[in-house]
Scaffold this motif. Structure first.
Motif, PDB file in Angstrom:
ATOM      1  N   SER A  14      43.813  36.522  35.880  1.00 35.19           N
ATOM      2  CA  SER A  14      44.721  35.454  36.310  1.00 35.19           C
ATOM      3  C   SER A  14      45.359  35.861  37.631  1.00 35.19           C
ATOM      4  N   GLY A  15      45.935  34.877  38.312  1.00 32.06           N
ATOM      5  CA  GLY A  15      46.681  35.168  39.523  1.00 32.06           C
ATOM      6  C   GLY A  15      46.002  34.775  40.822  1.00 32.06           C
TER       7      GLY A  15
ATOM      8  N   SER B 177      50.728  37.041  50.032  1.00 31.37           N
ATOM      9  CA  SER B 177      50.484  37.992  48.948  1.00 31.37           C
ATOM     10  C   SER B 177      50.071  37.272  47.669  1.00 31.37           C
ATOM     11  N   LEU B 178      49.309  37.970  46.878  1.00 33.55           N
ATOM     12  CA  LEU B 178      48.943  37.523  45.535  1.00 33.55           C
ATOM     13  C   LEU B 178      48.911  38.733  44.621  1.00 33.55           C
ATOM     14  N   ARG B 179      49.150  38.486  43.351  1.00 28.82           N
ATOM     15  CA  ARG B 179      49.029  39.543  42.345  1.00 28.82           C
ATOM     16  C   ARG B 179      48.077  39.086  41.264  1.00 28.82           C
ATOM     17  N   LEU B 180      47.002  39.839  41.119  1.00 27.28           N
ATOM     18  CA  LEU B 180      46.012  39.554  40.081  1.00 27.28           C
ATOM     19  C   LEU B 180      46.307  40.394  38.844  1.00 27.28           C
TER      20      LEU B 180
ATOM     21  N   HIS C 228      35.294  37.083  34.108  1.00 28.29           N
ATOM     22  CA  HIS C 228      34.533  35.975  34.677  1.00 28.29           C
ATOM     23  C   HIS C 228      34.870  35.722  36.139  1.00 28.29           C
ATOM     24  N   GLY C 229      35.917  36.344  36.627  1.00 35.26           N
ATOM     25  CA  GLY C 229      36.259  36.209  38.036  1.00 35.26           C
ATOM     26  C   GLY C 229      37.374  35.215  38.272  1.00 35.26           C
ATOM     27  N   THR C 230      38.134  35.481  39.332  1.00 34.80           N
ATOM     28  CA  THR C 230      39.182  34.560  39.748  1.00 34.80           C
ATOM     29  C   THR C 230      39.086  34.385  41.262  1.00 34.80           C
TER      30      THR C 230
END
Length: 119
Positions: free
Chosen positions: A7-8, A17-20, A111-113
């Motif tokens: 997620s993320g 910025s992003l946080r996975l 599955h990837g984001t």
């Protein structure tokens, strides 16, 4: 069957910025490393960052200083904090967990984001 749920991901402007996050659906015996890989359209999947059970990290050169990987062993969760994002960071990001039992290596993939960096 273990599932890794990421997620993320999302759309972010350059410099943002992003946080996975990636969490395993159940406990996994013998985890060695957890990590993130990414695949851009038409390109092969490459390592972004990995972290061992003991907290030793490894980053691809282009991510050093911008990305930070961390993990919560109790929650079987791995995180990727991505700062100073660039358009070339656009890709599908995959979570990976490697584990080892007696004589057997297991590799689990999410599955990837999708991460898209664009103005």
């Amino acid at each position: 069957q273990v599932q890794l749920v990421e997620s993320g991901g999302g759309l972010v402007q350059p410099g943002g910025s992003l946080r996975l996050s990636c969490a395993a659906s159940r406990s996994i015996f013998g985890i060695t490393t957890m990590g993130w890989y990414r695949q851009a359209p038409g390109k092969q999947r490459n390592m972004v960052a990995t972290i061992t059970t003991g907290g030793i990290t490894n980053y691809a050169d282009s991510m050093k200083g911008r990305f930070t990987i961390s993990r919560d062993n109790a929650k079987i969760t791995v995180y990727l904090q991505m700062n100073s994002l660039k358009p070339e960071d656009t890709a599908v990001y995959y979570c990976n967990v490697n584990a080892r039992r007696v004589g057997i290596n297991d590799a689990y993939w999410g599955h990837g984001t999708q991460v898209t960096v664009s103005s």
